[in-house]
Design a protein around this motif. Sequence first.
Motif, PDB file in Angstrom:
ATOM      1  N   PRO A 160      20.161  32.283  27.154  1.00  0.00           N
ATOM      2  CA  PRO A 160      21.389  32.294  26.364  1.00  0.00           C
ATOM      3  C   PRO A 160      21.817  33.706  25.958  1.00  0.00           C
ATOM      4  O   PRO A 160      21.012  34.474  25.438  1.00  0.00           O
ATOM      5  N   CYS A 181      25.906  35.180  35.227  1.00  0.00           N
ATOM      6  CA  CYS A 181      25.204  34.068  34.590  1.00  0.00           C
ATOM      7  C   CYS A 181      24.753  33.099  35.675  1.00  0.00           C
ATOM      8  O   CYS A 181      25.533  32.732  36.564  1.00  0.00           O
ATOM      9  N   SER A 186      23.238  30.798  29.717  1.00  0.00           N
ATOM     10  CA  SER A 186      24.537  30.442  29.166  1.00  0.00           C
ATOM     11  C   SER A 186      25.171  31.734  28.681  1.00  0.00           C
ATOM     12  O   SER A 186      24.473  32.669  28.288  1.00  0.00           O
ATOM     13  N   THR A 188      28.456  33.258  26.304  1.00  0.00           N
ATOM     14  CA  THR A 188      29.627  33.158  25.441  1.00  0.00           C
ATOM     15  C   THR A 188      30.087  34.561  25.108  1.00  0.00           C
ATOM     16  O   THR A 188      29.292  35.387  24.642  1.00  0.00           O
ATOM     17  N   HIS A 208      29.714  33.897  38.122  1.00  0.00           N
ATOM     18  CA  HIS A 208      29.009  32.677  37.723  1.00  0.00           C
ATOM     19  C   HIS A 208      28.785  31.853  38.971  1.00  0.00           C
ATOM     20  O   HIS A 208      29.729  31.523  39.689  1.00  0.00           O
ATOM     21  N   ALA A 215      24.593  26.229  33.543  1.00  0.00           N
ATOM     22  CA  ALA A 215      24.771  27.582  33.003  1.00  0.00           C
ATOM     23  C   ALA A 215      26.210  27.740  32.514  1.00  0.00           C
ATOM     24  O   ALA A 215      27.046  28.370  33.176  1.00  0.00           O
ATOM     25  N   PRO A 216      26.551  27.175  31.346  1.00  0.00           N
ATOM     26  CA  PRO A 216      27.930  27.197  30.874  1.00  0.00           C
ATOM     27  C   PRO A 216      28.400  28.597  30.495  1.00  0.00           C
ATOM     28  O   PRO A 216      27.622  29.426  30.005  1.00  0.00           O
TER      29      PRO A 216
END
Length: 236
Positions: A160, A181, A186, A188, A208, A215-216
């Motif tokens: 993360p 990612c 993850s 953000t 991505h 893997a948001p």
Amino acid sequence: MSAINQTFGSVNWSGGVIAPGERQKVQITYDDPADLRFFYVIEVVSDSIQAVPKVRVSSPEGVVTASTDFDDLIEEVDDGEVIRFSQELNGKVKRLSQVWLEKEITLDASNLSEGVTLEVTGEGRAFMVRPNGGLTLRGLNLTGGNVESGWGGAVMANGPVLIENCAIFGNEAQYGGGVACDTGGSLTMRNVTLFRNRSTVSGGALFHSSGSVDAPVLLENCTISGNWAGTQRGRD
């Protein structure tokens, strides 16, 4: 070993009996505008001890100064540690080599009006976040990452990652010149600017993997401009 009483500058040790090679933490007051408190690591060597000022660890928060060995500090901090930056680094550059993270840390320069620039020296990215690690960045600029055959010029997220109020520029990788990612990670990003990053294949700013459904990635109020991608797509 017998009891030790010794003074090293502003560090006064009277900690009694400790074994050769044992490490102890001693709280001192450091001459900083914020009157921050540090722990120096004290290490026994033969029949004496020595202060190691390049390693500064505190609980619960550490502070990076101009003289801090950044790589050693990252290695020494505990899981979940918050690391802040001294006022003397406001608007300045702090150099580091690639950091492999297998624990969760926060690097927070949001207390500084001009932030801090972390510049990678040599080859490699700034941060490789492993599945058992985690990274939060605030108020920082990341530059100088160079991953010739790999993902994520500045940050590779296999764990993360949260990035807020930062700029990521002047980095290069095969995939994801700025950030990448992949499985287990993850990402953000809030109020982040990505510019002048470069990938030789795909994802000039961000990459991505299309197969990484676990893997948001979330971007809020970010600016992505002036990045470049090579043989595939994703220049900006």
